[in-house]
Design a protein around this motif. Structure first.
Motif, short mmCIF file in Angstrom:
data_model
loop_
_atom_site.label_atom_id
_atom_site.label_comp_id
_atom_site.label_asym_id
_atom_site.label_seq_id
_atom_site.Cartn_x
_atom_site.Cartn_y
_atom_site.Cartn_z
N GLU A 1 20.10 -2.93 16.02
CA GLU A 1 19.07 -1.54 15.87
C GLU A 1 17.65 -2.14 16.55
O GLU A 1 17.06 -0.30 16.46
N TYR A 2 17.15 -2.63 16.59
CA TYR A 2 16.22 -2.36 18.34
C TYR A 2 16.50 -1.66 19.31
O TYR A 2 15.99 -1.00 19.39
N ILE A 3 17.98 -1.91 19.44
CA ILE A 3 18.19 -0.85 20.91
C ILE A 3 18.07 0.05 20.37
O ILE A 3 18.25 0.94 21.56
N LEU A 4 18.72 0.59 19.50
CA LEU A 4 18.59 2.06 18.99
C LEU A 4 17.03 2.67 18.94
O LEU A 4 17.12 3.86 19.04
N LEU A 5 16.64 1.67 18.80
CA LEU A 5 15.13 2.83 18.27
C LEU A 5 13.94 2.44 19.44
O LEU A 5 14.26 3.88 20.00
N ALA A 6 14.20 1.26 20.63
CA ALA A 6 14.41 1.82 21.83
C ALA A 6 14.75 3.07 23.07
O ALA A 6 13.98 4.09 23.49
N ALA A 7 16.65 3.46 22.46
CA ALA A 7 16.76 4.58 22.81
C ALA A 7 16.60 6.07 22.52
O ALA A 7 16.80 6.98 22.76
N VAL A 8 16.67 5.83 21.32
CA VAL A 8 16.08 7.30 20.88
C VAL A 8 14.27 7.51 20.63
O VAL A 8 14.27 8.23 21.48
N THR B 1 7.92 4.63 29.30
CA THR B 1 8.04 3.38 30.40
C THR B 1 8.54 1.67 29.53
O THR B 1 9.39 1.05 30.42
N ARG B 2 8.19 1.66 28.45
CA ARG B 2 8.05 0.35 27.74
C ARG B 2 9.50 0.50 27.71
O ARG B 2 10.37 -0.97 27.16
N SER B 3 9.84 1.54 26.92
CA SER B 3 11.40 1.44 26.54
C SER B 3 12.47 1.74 27.48
O SER B 3 13.67 1.08 27.54
N ALA B 4 12.09 1.82 28.09
CA ALA B 4 12.94 2.32 29.67
C ALA B 4 13.28 1.00 30.22
O ALA B 4 14.38 0.22 30.17
N MET B 5 12.10 -0.10 30.27
CA MET B 5 12.32 -1.78 30.49
C MET B 5 12.89 -2.24 29.89
O MET B 5 13.14 -3.36 30.14
N VAL C 1 8.33 -9.28 37.73
CA VAL C 1 8.50 -9.97 36.54
C VAL C 1 7.59 -10.73 35.72
O VAL C 1 8.27 -10.13 34.39
N LEU C 2 6.48 -10.52 36.04
CA LEU C 2 5.22 -10.82 35.17
C LEU C 2 5.19 -9.91 33.84
O LEU C 2 4.72 -9.57 33.09
N GLY C 3 4.68 -8.52 34.70
CA GLY C 3 4.55 -7.10 34.42
C GLY C 3 5.50 -7.00 33.31
O GLY C 3 5.36 -6.76 32.42
N PHE C 4 6.60 -7.37 33.75
CA PHE C 4 8.27 -6.62 33.31
C PHE C 4 8.32 -7.39 31.48
O PHE C 4 8.36 -7.09 30.88
N LEU C 5 7.80 -8.29 32.11
CA LEU C 5 7.98 -9.41 30.36
C LEU C 5 7.15 -9.07 29.55
O LEU C 5 6.40 -9.07 28.13
#
Length: 939
Positions: free
Chosen positions: A753-760, A702-706, A675-679
């Protein structure tokens, strides 16, 4: 006795040359094989063998006119220390056929032949390429991988630690292994090829039990050499032999700035074979350099250290790629002149000149009168060689000699050497079928051994070049015996090249690459390795990772290297490298291209460590401070940068924690660090980042996946509002509409918009990494599963957005809370966060996505479509989770990895059940009415 267990496959334990020889031979004889190796990839100590493989009567020897045969070889082997004539004879009798097998079946170049210590004839074969151990072993690995990819005749399982043999009566019927925190079983005859015990320095080790006097010495063995196979065999009654005979090799290479390192590089015996001489601290020879290893080591104990292995120009030119490799690793030094060497040693130049002149004169006298001389010779006869302090056993064979008068201006390659634990002669006693012998002196049915785990082959001393031969000969003997044990009369000859769909253009052609094509270039001149090892200055264009940035990642806890213009984060790979951590740490923060290419085939990174590639070398200005194992392409929205402050614990504590557990043990610790690493990684997508750049960095993936995983959880929780009725569900949807003002004037809010950036970012980086790394894999290999499932999910997401985000809906009358959320009801423990039912509330008309859900999922076809999408998502998530958990950036200690991985699977299953639940709820149940449903629904 016949076994009631299935016996349709042979099990090979260990992925070194012995295991690979056995596995390929099983297939060649019509059998199936499963290979288990406890490392993350195969190879073992075999890949580090540097001198070559012996063969007597080979086609190569015959072409060179070398009058050698199996009988001469057998006599040398028995004289060298072997005590069981039947095993020594089998080793030597099979040597020519098995070396020719390597050349012909795997298209290997073994055209160079040298004479090593203890051999009366030149018979140690190597190629004009990289080190022979890597060349030979990698060729066999590639062939077995091809068999596994193309057929069901082979299966390779790595990170599988075999810890128990399964028996039925006196028959070995299989084994138990641990992988990923779970235990599994495989059934069939077992071939142990798990190596020796030369790296186990624990108090209860075989080394401590049989040779405690050697515990203070360094070793050349990888950390995996802990005698597991011997212990498992003894546990079911197998006899062991010669465990007290542990070979101490005289030429372990000392790195001056890390002289006390427990694991040493080994100087190839070929360095002495081409004419290298050994000097003591006084600059004098004290032994016959071509004597047996035990003899040379014994003479070193009697003389004065430090000892130096010195190669003149002719000797180093003959084996220049070894010299350049060792020099690049900091364990050998180039001297432009003998005068420079004498100055560095602190001895007078005339002492070294006199030493070389005595050696030169002895060689010339031997040319005129080979059987003369006043001194005992090794292995027999008389010698003209009388080096200072030597007690006999003088030289009979000389190569690349120089007179003393040439020393002053002669260039030298020189290494400081020390005795090291190298090879365990003892192991499980085998017979001429490579079967393990039980306490009743009979073969244990279904149990075989090959390579260093097998005992009785070498006696009390092994000759150089016999280790690779031992692996191939007894690996092939064991493989054929296991196939016969399984198949009996059904054995058949199988052409590996035909099985793999044309080996000469598949596995065997790849093995040519494994040999390398660098020899001609490297042999063009004996240039100082200091110049050869100089790092490239930038290159690669803007936007990449500068060498200045790479140089900051130069510790065991944060290690980057450059190979062929690619930047690799190898921090988590250090402990798994078969050559030991030192092999990589020598180049931490540096360009290791030339040294890497000297011993590795071109495709090794893409095949075995694709996730270590984090970018390319470029000319970007150095960062103010290194990112946490990241670098570029990490942010989704980038703001600012690190201010150089290190929030981690001390280097030593962090290193110990990352290898084991943190302060919180067990499952709770795994949860905490996960959880710590994830957050932390989610937070790092925003706050500490610099300008947005793109270069295919793994951390960006990996960061966008998380981040997307967190969104999936939130979205699943939001969708549960469908069970609460239309007010809750439509209010939940309207909550995001009310945030449109945050979306910079677009028909969306900042979250979308942020989710879209993460997905792209996730999709583009994933596709680029797949293209760069994985496109050479076949579909059957499973290496493209993430790519296929990801593309399928991308298609689903487009359909999903079209249906629900942009689909037409009817108006629904709703009373939204005045301040986005109805906090008053939250304090009252009521669930209607997104609407109010107060009299006189101000109503608005919103999209009736609640009704849309029910209308869409009235169709069973759409329900099944979404069910399939959830299954594909779960598969994609689990495959990705396996890669995310051990990622260095997440900083989850190693002993938590298995628990964290399994927790990820549990979370994924839970989320999948949530998504499936509301789909079938809408299909099976009727819609509820909203609080204002009785009013006209017309805006």
């Amino acid at each position: 006795m016949a076994s009631s267990f299935p016996c349709n496959q042979a099990i090979v334990v260990g992925g070194g040359l012995g295991g690979m020889s056995a596995a390929n031979t099983v297939v060649e004889n019509g059998g199936r094989v499963v290979l288990l190796d406890k490392s993350s990839f195969c190879g073992g100590n075999s890949t580090k063998a540097t001198s070559g493989i012996n063969g007597a009567g080979t086609k190569t020897q015959k072409a060179k006119g070398i009058p050698d045969n199996a009988e001469i070889f057998t006599q040398d082997t028995l004289k060298g220390g072997a005590k069981k004539p039947e095993l020594a004879k089998l080793l030597c009798d099979n040597s020519a056929a098995d070396v020719d097998w390597l050349v012909e079946k795997f298209n290997l170049d073994l055209s160079l032949v040298a004479r090593l210590g203890g051999h009366s004839q030149p018979r140690t074969h190597r190629g004009k390429e990289r080190f022979p151990g890597m060349t030979i072993t990698y060729a066999l690995i590639q062939m077995l991988e091809k068999v596994a990819e193309k057929t069901d005749l082979a299966k390779i399982i790595t990170k599988a630690k075999v810890f128990q043999l399964v028996t039925e009566g006196n028959v070995c019927v299989g084994c138990v292994y641990e992988k990923g925190g779970q235990n599994f079983k495989e059934f069939g005859p077992v071939i142990l090829a798990s190596g020796g015990f030369g790296a186990d320095f624990t108090s209860n080790s075989l080394l401590a039990q049989y040779r405690p006097d050697l515990l203070h010495l360094p070793t050349t063995n990888g950390e995996h050499c802990t005698g597991d196979g011997i212990k498992m065999g003894e546990a079911i009654g197998a006899k062991s032999i010669d465990l007290e005979w542990v070979q101490v090799h005289p030429t372990g290479l000392v790195k001056p700035d890390d002289a006390d390192a427990k694991i040493k590089f080994l100087a190839a015996e070929a360095l002495r074979g081409v004419g290298g001489i050994i000097l003591n601290a006084e600059g004098k020879r004290f032994c016959n350099e071509l004597g047996r290893r035990d003899y040379v080591t014994g003479e070193m104990w009697k003389s004065k250290p430090p000892f130096r292995l010195c190669l003149n120009r002719a000797a180093s030119d003959e084996i220049i790629w070894h010299c350049k490799h060792y020099t690049g690793r900091g364990v050998m030094k180039y001297y432009a002149t003998g005068q420079d060497l004498a100055k560095d040693m602190g001895v007078a130049l005339d002492v070294i000149e006199q030493t070389h002149e005595q050696h030169y004169q002895a060689a010339k006298k031997t040319e005129k009168d080979p059987d003369g001389g006043s001194w005992p010779a090794y292995p027999s006869g008389k010698s003209w060689d009388e080096p200072s302090g030597m007690t006999g056993s003088g030289k009979k064979f000389y190569h690349n000699i120089i007179p003393g008068s040439a020393v002053k201006s002669e260039p030298f390659y020189v290494a400081i050497i020390t005795p090291v634990i190298h090879y365990c002669m003892g192991g499980l006693l085998i017979d001429t079928d490579s079967a393990c012998i039980g306490s009743n002196n009979l073969a244990i049915p279904g149990l075989y051994a090959a390579g260093e785990v097998a005992g009785g082959v070498h006696g009390n001393n092994r000759l150089g070049g016999n280790s690779l031969l031992d692996c191939v000969v007894f690996g092939r003997v064991a493989g054929k015996a296991a196939a016969k044990y399984m198949l009996g009369a059904d054995m058949k000859d199988v052409d590996l090249r035909e099985v793999t769909g044309g080996g000469l253009t598949g596995a065997v052609e790849s093995s040519k690459l494994a040999g390398g094509s660098y020899e001609d270039k490297m042999n063009s001149a004996a240039v100082p390795a200091a110049a050869a090892a100089a790092p490239a200055a930038g290159g690669g264009g803007g936007g990449g990772i500068s060498l200045a940035d790479v140089a900051k990642h130069n510790t065991k806890a944060d290690c980057w290297v450059v190979v062929d213009g690619q930047v690799l984060d190898v921090t988590s790979f250090l402990s798994e490298h078969p050559g030991g951590e030192l092999a990589i740490l020598t180049f931490a923060g540096k360009d290791a291209t030339e040294e890497f290419n000297m011993i590795h085939p071109p495709d090794v990174i893409g095949k075995y460590a694709p996730d270590s590639v984090i970018g390319k070398v470029g000319s970007r200005a150095p960062a103010a401070a290194p990112a946490a194992n990241g670098g570029l392409a990490e942010p989704l929205l980038a703001k600012g940068g690190h201010q150089g402050k290190d929030w981690s614990r001390s280097e030593k504590n962090r290193e110990m924690r990352m290898k084991g557990e943190g302060k919180i043990p067990g499952w709770w610790g795994a949860v905490f660090y996960m959880v710590l690493g994830f957050l932390k990684e989610i937070l790092f997508t925003i706050v500490p980042q610099k300008n947005v750049t793109f270069n295919g960095d793994r951390v960006g993936l990996t960061r966008s996946a998380m981040f997307l995983f967190v969104f999936i959880i939130i979205h699943a929780v939001g969708n549960l509002h469908v069970f609460l009725g239309p007010d809750d569900f439509n209010g939940y949807g309207y909550f995001y509409v009310r945030l449109y003002w945050t979306g910079f004037g677009l028909n969306a809010n900042i979250v979308e918009e942020y989710i879209l950036l993460a997905a792209v970012l996730h999709v583009v980086v994933a596709l680029k990494r797949t293209w760069d790394i994985s496109m050479s894999y076949s579909v059957a290999s499973g290496k493209l599963n993430l790519a296929f499932s990801g593309i399928t999910l991308l298609t689903f997401m487009m359909i999903h957005l079209y249906q629900f985000r942009f689909g037409a809906t009817e108006p629904f009358k709703l009373c939204p809370p005045p301040y986005l959320l109805n906090l008053k009801t939250l304090l009252q423990l009521r669930l209607n966060l997104f609407w109010v039912d107060d009299p006189g509330c101000e109503a608005v008309y919103v999209r009736d996505i609640y009704k849309m859900e029910f209308e869409v999922f009235q169709s069973l076809g759409w329900c099944l479509f979404y069910l399939a999408a959830v299954i594909i998502f779960s598969t994609h998530m689990c495959l990705g989770w396996q890669k995310v958990v051990p990622a260095p950036a997440l900083e989850i200690p190693k002993k938590y990895h298995s628990k964290a991985t399994h927790m990820g699977y549990i979370f994924t299953i839970f989320i999948a059940m949530v998504y499936v639940s509301f789909v079938f709820y809408c299909h099976l149940f009727t819609m509820s009415s909203g609080s204002m449903s009785s009013e006209p629904a017309t805006p």
